[in-house]
Design an enzyme around this catalytic site. Structure first.
Site, PDB file in Angstrom:
ATOM      1  N   CYS A 178       0.861  -1.179   0.000  1.00  0.00           N
ATOM      2  CA  CYS A 178       0.000   0.000   0.000  1.00  0.00           C
ATOM      3  C   CYS A 178       0.899   1.232   0.000  1.00  0.00           C
ATOM      4  O   CYS A 178       2.042   1.168  -0.469  1.00  0.00           O
ATOM      5  CB  CYS A 178      -0.953  -0.016   1.204  1.00  0.00           C
ATOM      6  SG  CYS A 178      -0.131  -0.083   2.795  1.00  0.00           S
ATOM      7  N   VAL A 179       0.432   2.338   0.511  1.00  0.00           N
ATOM      8  CA  VAL A 179       1.196   3.580   0.437  1.00  0.00           C
ATOM      9  C   VAL A 179       2.480   3.507   1.257  1.00  0.00           C
ATOM     10  O   VAL A 179       3.514   4.040   0.865  1.00  0.00           O
ATOM     11  CB  VAL A 179       0.333   4.771   0.932  1.00  0.00           C
ATOM     12  CG1 VAL A 179       1.141   6.062   0.916  1.00  0.00           C
ATOM     13  CG2 VAL A 179      -0.899   4.910   0.046  1.00  0.00           C
TER      14      VAL A 179
END
Length: 472
Positions: free
Chosen positions: A27-28
């Site tokens: 993810c980020v």
């Protein structure tokens, strides 16, 4: 430390080697790994790796916190080294679900349904907080609200109230969309189902009690069967169960109806059958169940607020570790829909602040550890803005006394707010901005709770940390 083949190989080795990685995505800020055996993870090696800012396991995924931007480079290098194909987050979730027991799968299902609608709920909560400030009596003027004194703001407040209430008035539509999607059906049909349960022709659920006392509830007469024309505004269980039924019927029909007839048969039959079942059986039964659950929770917190506060206030953070905290979102929404506010969510907000305060104390203790100081600062700020995982898993759980200090502070504050009957009108940002979601009449007690979770975890973490250093 720069991202290169050697540094990524060290991370792979620390998680048990490439043969221990079943699936991977990111993810980020985090690598999301599904491991064959999490016992093979070398936690000490991960803790000492310069690229790793923390790690934790949840819902069958082992997540390694790397940082924004850097995680992309690490993941690409990992794919090159291991030969693992790039997977979507959904594919990794499905792979991770294979490692879960039935209870964990049920919790994950609820999380998968409610997390996608959280942005709408939180946004509505923040806007509702602004409306509370504008319309709450006694905040700026004695016995009068801001709009009572400055009437030119009245229509603006009315419009803000309409915008903020929309997500709660049409909550079954949001849940229907997410739930049917999660169960494998068509999200659009889920929206229609949810909106059908709050159709304007139905008696508003919030007026059901009064209408029942007066005996003027309209009914349908279906061949001698009397069915009450009641809506399910603010209700969670009716649309959850109906969404599961709708998705199952749709999938059943899609497998058996020829493609050329699916548009004419699948959606109409699925919605019609589910609609009949929803109003005849599913709705009345689950509505009663929801009322029983609500009454039980309300009874506990009214009869023994001290016990309720210390248990939920103290145990919320451990619930986050297990992922079970997602189940209480449904209870919060049910309470908001049934009694106009939730006394559970204020303790969630306070627990988040407590974890951030403990992380800030760890930053103070880690005078000679620049990595820990930086991680404690960023994760503490994140926790104070409602995202606790980096502080909990990256800092506080590594140093158990910090996590315990946060729990103690949260439990004490939980007792204070429950003893004073503090309620949130909506779910908002669970940190420093939390007062926006609290009923204005409860701000005083809630701010006392906030002061407790800022000071107590910080002081206790410093105290326990100093004592541990002296023993060492």
């Amino acid at each position: 430390m720069a991202v290169n083949r050697t540094s990524v190989e060290q991370i792979i080795e620390a998680v048990g080697g490439k043969e221990n990685i079943s699936a991977a995505t990111h993810c980020v800020t985090r690598l999301r790994l599904v491991l064959h055996d999490e016992k093979k993870v070398n936690e000490e090696a991960l803790n000492n790796h310069d690229l790793v800012k923390g790690f934790f396991s949840t819902n069958g995924q082992f997540q390694v916190v790397i940082g924004q931007g850097t995680v992309d480079k690490v993941y690409k290098e990992m794919v090159t080294i291991t030969g693992i194909g790039e997977l979507s987050k959904e594919e990794v979730k499905n792979e991770a679900a294979k490692n879960l027991n039935p209870l964990q799968r049920a919790i994950k299902t609820l999380a998968d349904i409610f997390i996608p609608i959280l942005p709408a709920i939180v946004t509505a909560g923040l806007l509702m907080g602004i409306n509370n400030i504008l319309t709450g009596a006694g905040i700026f003027y004695d016995d009068k609200s801001l709009v009572d004194v400055h009437t030119q703001w009245k229509d603006l407040a009315s419009m803000i109230n309409l915008i903020s209430n929309t997500a709660f008035v049409f909550l079954p539509g949001l849940i229907g969309w997410s739930a049917v999607n999660r169960f494998g059906g068509s999200p659009l049909l889920g929206i229609v189902l949810g909106l059908m349960l709050v159709h304007p022709d139905l008696l508003n659920a919030w007026g059901y009690g009064e209408a029942l006392q007066k005996g003027n509830i309209d009914t349908w007469n279906l061949f001698g069967l009397e069915v009450e024309k009641v809506g399910y505004q603010g209700q969670v269980l009716p649309v959850l169960v109906a969404s599961l039924v709708l998705a199952k019927i749709e999938l059943f029909l899609r497998k058996r109806i020829p493609d050329g007839f699916q548009l004419l048969v699948v959606a109409p039959v699925a919605l019609l059958v589910t609609g009949f079942l929803a109003f005849i059986a599913i709705g009345p039964v689950t509505f009663a169940m929801g009322n029983v659950i609500t009454a039980g929770v309300v009874w506990l917190f009214e009869t023994a607020p001290f016990i309720g506060g210390i248990i939920y206030g103290g145990l919320y953070a451990p619930l986050v570790i297990t992922g079970m905290h997602h189940t209480f979102l449904a209870v919060d929404l049910q309470l908001i829909g049934s009694i106009g506010g939730t006394f559970l969510w204020p303790m969630v907000a306070l627990s988040n602040i407590a974890q951030g305060s403990a992380a800030f104390a760890m930053m103070t203790l880690a005078k000679n550890d620049e990595k820990l100081r930086g991680l404690s600062l960023t994760s503490g700020v994140s926790a104070w803005l409602g995202i606790t995982e980096p502080a909990m898993f990256g800092v506080n759980l590594r140093y158990r006394f910090a996590f315990i200090s946060a729990i103690i502070g949260s439990a004490i504050a939980g007792v204070i707010v429950t003893m004073n009957g503090v309620k949130a009108a909506s779910i908002g940002v669970g940190g420093i901005p939390a007062p926006l979601s609290i009923l204005p009449s409860d701000w005083g007690a809630f701010l006392i709770g906030m002061a407790i979770v800022v000071v107590v975890p910080f002081v206790l973490t410093l105290l326990f940390g100093t004592l541990q250093k002296k023993k060492a």
